[in-house]
Design a protein around this motif. Structure first.
Motif, short mmCIF file in Angstrom:
data_model
loop_
_atom_site.label_atom_id
_atom_site.label_comp_id
_atom_site.label_asym_id
_atom_site.label_seq_id
_atom_site.Cartn_x
_atom_site.Cartn_y
_atom_site.Cartn_z
N MET A 51 -6.73 -33.40 23.78
CA MET A 51 -7.06 -32.30 24.66
C MET A 51 -7.33 -32.81 26.06
O MET A 51 -7.82 -33.90 26.24
CB MET A 51 -8.29 -31.57 24.16
CG MET A 51 -8.05 -30.67 23.00
SD MET A 51 -9.33 -29.43 22.95
CE MET A 51 -8.48 -28.27 21.96
N LYS A 52 -7.01 -31.95 27.00
CA LYS A 52 -7.28 -32.25 28.41
C LYS A 52 -8.22 -31.20 28.96
O LYS A 52 -8.32 -30.10 28.42
CB LYS A 52 -5.98 -32.22 29.22
CG LYS A 52 -4.99 -33.29 28.87
CD LYS A 52 -3.78 -33.15 29.77
CE LYS A 52 -2.76 -34.20 29.49
NZ LYS A 52 -1.60 -34.07 30.39
N PHE A 53 -8.89 -31.52 30.05
CA PHE A 53 -9.77 -30.58 30.71
C PHE A 53 -9.04 -30.02 31.92
O PHE A 53 -8.52 -30.77 32.74
CB PHE A 53 -11.07 -31.28 31.13
CG PHE A 53 -11.85 -31.78 29.95
CD1 PHE A 53 -12.68 -30.93 29.25
CD2 PHE A 53 -11.72 -33.09 29.52
CE1 PHE A 53 -13.39 -31.37 28.15
CE2 PHE A 53 -12.42 -33.55 28.42
CZ PHE A 53 -13.25 -32.69 27.74
N PHE A 54 -9.01 -28.69 32.04
CA PHE A 54 -8.24 -28.03 33.08
C PHE A 54 -9.13 -27.28 34.07
O PHE A 54 -10.20 -26.79 33.72
CB PHE A 54 -7.23 -27.06 32.46
CG PHE A 54 -6.09 -27.75 31.78
CD1 PHE A 54 -4.95 -28.07 32.49
CD2 PHE A 54 -6.16 -28.10 30.45
CE1 PHE A 54 -3.88 -28.72 31.89
CE2 PHE A 54 -5.10 -28.75 29.82
CZ PHE A 54 -3.97 -29.06 30.55
N TYR A 55 -8.61 -27.20 35.30
CA TYR A 55 -9.31 -26.54 36.40
C TYR A 55 -8.34 -25.62 37.13
O TYR A 55 -7.13 -25.84 37.11
CB TYR A 55 -9.84 -27.57 37.39
CG TYR A 55 -10.93 -28.44 36.80
CD1 TYR A 55 -12.26 -28.13 37.00
CD2 TYR A 55 -10.61 -29.54 36.02
CE1 TYR A 55 -13.27 -28.91 36.45
CE2 TYR A 55 -11.60 -30.33 35.46
CZ TYR A 55 -12.92 -30.01 35.69
OH TYR A 55 -13.92 -30.78 35.13
N LEU A 56 -8.89 -24.61 37.79
CA LEU A 56 -8.10 -23.66 38.56
C LEU A 56 -8.49 -23.77 40.03
O LEU A 56 -9.68 -23.72 40.37
CB LEU A 56 -8.37 -22.23 38.08
CG LEU A 56 -7.62 -21.12 38.78
CD1 LEU A 56 -6.11 -21.25 38.56
CD2 LEU A 56 -8.11 -19.77 38.29
N ALA A 57 -7.50 -23.94 40.88
CA ALA A 57 -7.75 -24.02 42.32
C ALA A 57 -8.32 -22.70 42.83
O ALA A 57 -7.82 -21.62 42.50
CB ALA A 57 -6.45 -24.35 43.06
N SER A 58 -9.37 -22.75 43.63
CA SER A 58 -10.00 -21.55 44.18
C SER A 58 -9.17 -20.91 45.28
O SER A 58 -9.24 -19.71 45.49
CB SER A 58 -11.38 -21.90 44.74
OG SER A 58 -12.20 -22.42 43.73
N HIS A 59 -8.40 -21.73 45.96
CA HIS A 59 -7.58 -21.24 47.07
C HIS A 59 -6.10 -21.31 46.69
O HIS A 59 -5.67 -22.30 46.08
CB HIS A 59 -7.83 -22.07 48.33
CG HIS A 59 -9.27 -22.10 48.73
ND1 HIS A 59 -9.93 -21.01 49.23
CD2 HIS A 59 -10.19 -23.09 48.66
CE1 HIS A 59 -11.19 -21.32 49.47
NE2 HIS A 59 -11.37 -22.59 49.13
N PRO A 60 -5.33 -20.30 47.04
CA PRO A 60 -3.90 -20.30 46.67
C PRO A 60 -3.09 -21.33 47.45
O PRO A 60 -3.47 -21.73 48.55
CB PRO A 60 -3.45 -18.88 47.01
CG PRO A 60 -4.42 -18.39 48.02
CD PRO A 60 -5.71 -19.09 47.76
#
Length: 74
Positions: free
Chosen positions: A1-10
């Motif tokens: 498994m990997k840990f994922f993040y979402l960019a706050s800015h497009p």
């Protein structure tokens, strides 16, 4: 498994990109939201869609993901 993040800015295309923790293009700590542990970026995108309307995968870290292998027992 990997840990994922979402960019706050497009990005330039208006998409908030999903990145894994080890991506060289991941935004700074203050410019991203934690999505959680997932097997693939596609799985992480389901969570990302609950936070942002326009979401895409990072082409560097999520581009060549392995698809799970299906085993059959005979």
């Amino acid at each position: 498994m990997k840990f994922f993040y979402l960019a706050s800015h497009p990005n330039d295309n208006g998409l908030h990109e999903v990145h894994d923790r080890d991506c060289e293009h991941i935004p700074t700590t203050y410019d991203r939201d934690y999505l959680g542990p997932y097997n693939t970026g596609n799985e992480a995108m389901r969570k990302a869609f609950t936070l942002k309307k326009k979401v895409g995968l990072c082409e560097k870290c999520c581009k060549s993901e392995n698809k799970p292998t299906v085993f059959s027992i005979k």
